[in-house]
Enzyme design. Structure first.
Site, PDB file in Angstrom:
ATOM      1  N   CYS A  53      -7.905  -0.816   8.324  1.00  0.00           N
ATOM      2  CA  CYS A  53      -6.487  -0.759   7.713  1.00  0.00           C
ATOM      3  C   CYS A  53      -5.759   0.635   7.531  1.00  0.00           C
ATOM      4  O   CYS A  53      -4.759   0.896   7.822  1.00  0.00           O
ATOM      5  CB  CYS A  53      -6.506  -1.996   6.719  1.00  0.00           C
ATOM      6  SG  CYS A  53      -6.521  -3.525   7.352  1.00  0.00           S
TER       7      CYS A  53
ATOM      8  N   HIS B 192      -1.274  -5.630   2.407  1.00  0.00           N
ATOM      9  CA  HIS B 192      -2.375  -6.316   2.716  1.00  0.00           C
ATOM     10  C   HIS B 192      -2.138  -7.625   2.149  1.00  0.00           C
ATOM     11  O   HIS B 192      -1.444  -7.755   1.016  1.00  0.00           O
ATOM     12  CB  HIS B 192      -3.618  -5.702   1.690  1.00  0.00           C
ATOM     13  CG  HIS B 192      -4.542  -4.942   2.619  1.00  0.00           C
ATOM     14  ND1 HIS B 192      -4.884  -3.675   2.332  1.00  0.00           N
ATOM     15  CD2 HIS B 192      -5.378  -5.443   3.608  1.00  0.00           C
ATOM     16  CE1 HIS B 192      -5.680  -3.144   3.136  1.00  0.00           C
ATOM     17  NE2 HIS B 192      -6.133  -4.002   3.921  1.00  0.00           N
TER      18      HIS B 192
ATOM     19  N   GLU C 236       0.756  -1.286  -0.021  1.00  0.00           N
ATOM     20  CA  GLU C 236      -0.002  -0.018   0.152  1.00  0.00           C
ATOM     21  C   GLU C 236       0.986   1.319   0.227  1.00  0.00           C
ATOM     22  O   GLU C 236       1.649   1.203   0.927  1.00  0.00           O
ATOM     23  CB  GLU C 236      -0.783   0.101   1.158  1.00  0.00           C
ATOM     24  CG  GLU C 236      -1.754  -0.909   1.263  1.00  0.00           C
ATOM     25  CD  GLU C 236      -3.136  -1.079   0.389  1.00  0.00           C
ATOM     26  OE1 GLU C 236      -3.104  -0.178  -0.391  1.00  0.00           O
ATOM     27  OE2 GLU C 236      -3.718  -2.202   0.391  1.00  0.00           O
TER      28      GLU C 236
HETATM   29  N1  PCA Z   1      -8.332  -6.348   7.154  1.00  0.00           N
HETATM   30  C1  PCA Z   1      -9.300  -4.952   7.396  1.00  0.00           C
HETATM   31  C2  PCA Z   1      -9.144  -4.497   8.795  1.00  0.00           C
HETATM   32  C3  PCA Z   1      -8.655  -5.452   9.492  1.00  0.00           C
HETATM   33  C4  PCA Z   1      -8.031  -6.280   8.520  1.00  0.00           C
HETATM   34  O1  PCA Z   1      -7.189  -7.414   8.780  1.00  0.00           O
HETATM   35  C5  PCA Z   1      -9.011  -3.893   6.312  1.00  0.00           C
HETATM   36  O2  PCA Z   1      -8.792  -4.006   5.198  1.00  0.00           O
HETATM   37  O3  PCA Z   1      -9.419  -2.713   6.574  1.00  0.00           O
END
Ligand code: PCA
Length: 202
Positions: free
Chosen positions: A142, A166, A79
């Protein structure tokens, strides 16, 4: 070199979170040329910033690598940016669902990682793990957590760097959707170890 590696607790329909599974595995393997400490984070808009700040104060890391689960993804996503916005159709683990609220009205609209994201991408791709650079971390917890981490980096005048990663579901992870993409947990572990390796070389 000290690295704070975080993963999230389960949320939504999931009984496990691939991000925490991978964080624990990276720590257990101890294959990194760095002192890696792992901390779990709550899937809570309101609580996560303090938990992250406490962890940073406790460990005083040089780098923060935040992991999160992205169940719809078929690859590791590096990201690039955190937006100063919270919005959710489904509540977090406290049942809270913000409606287009800023995270910090006095901050910038977006904060960017200072780490060389293309170099990280290349290093992971060279290890044959499916990876892409993503320009949106979503607007759920996140993104809120990433914004906090990048705010901490700025407060520390870039003495700390941070990146959010992610991860897909891992192979064998229980999911309500039998068609969900998965990735071997070893590949995701290798991707995170590769990032840590690159960050220690900077
Ligand atoms: N994914 C979520 C919040 C916690 C997680 O593991 C997200 O992509 O915001």
């Amino acid at each position: 070199m000290k690295v704070l590696l975080t993963g999230f607790e389960p949320f939504g329909d999931y009984v496990e979170n691939s991000s925490w599974a991978v964080a624990e595995r990276v720590a257990a393997r101890g294959a990194c040329d760095a002192d890696v400490v792992v901390e779990p984070l709550p899937v809570s808009y309101r609580r996560v910033s303090q938990v992250l700040r406490d962890a940073v104060a406790r460990h005083n890391p040089d780098a923060i690598i935040l992991l999160g689960q992205s169940a719809l993804s078929d690859r590791v996503k590096l990201e690039r940016v955190a937006l100063n916005l919270m919005d959710a159709t489904r509540g977090d683990n406290d049942g809270y669902a913000p409606d287009e609220e800023p995270i910090d009205p006095n901050s910038d609209a977006a904060l960017f990682t200072a780490l060389p994201i293309k170099r990280l991408h290349r290093a992971i791709a060279e290890r044959n793990v499916a990876v892409k650079i993503s320009n949106s971390c979503g607007l759920y917890v996140c993104n809120r957590t990433y914004f906090e981490a990048l705010s901490i980096c700025r407060e520390q005048r870039s003495a700390i760097s941070a990146i959010f990663v992610h991860l897909p579901l891992f192979e064998g992870q229980a999911s309500a959707n039998p068609n969900a993409h998965t990735m071997p947990i070893e590949d995701m572990t290798l991707a995170v170890e590769t990032i840590i390796g690159e960050v220690t070389k900077l």
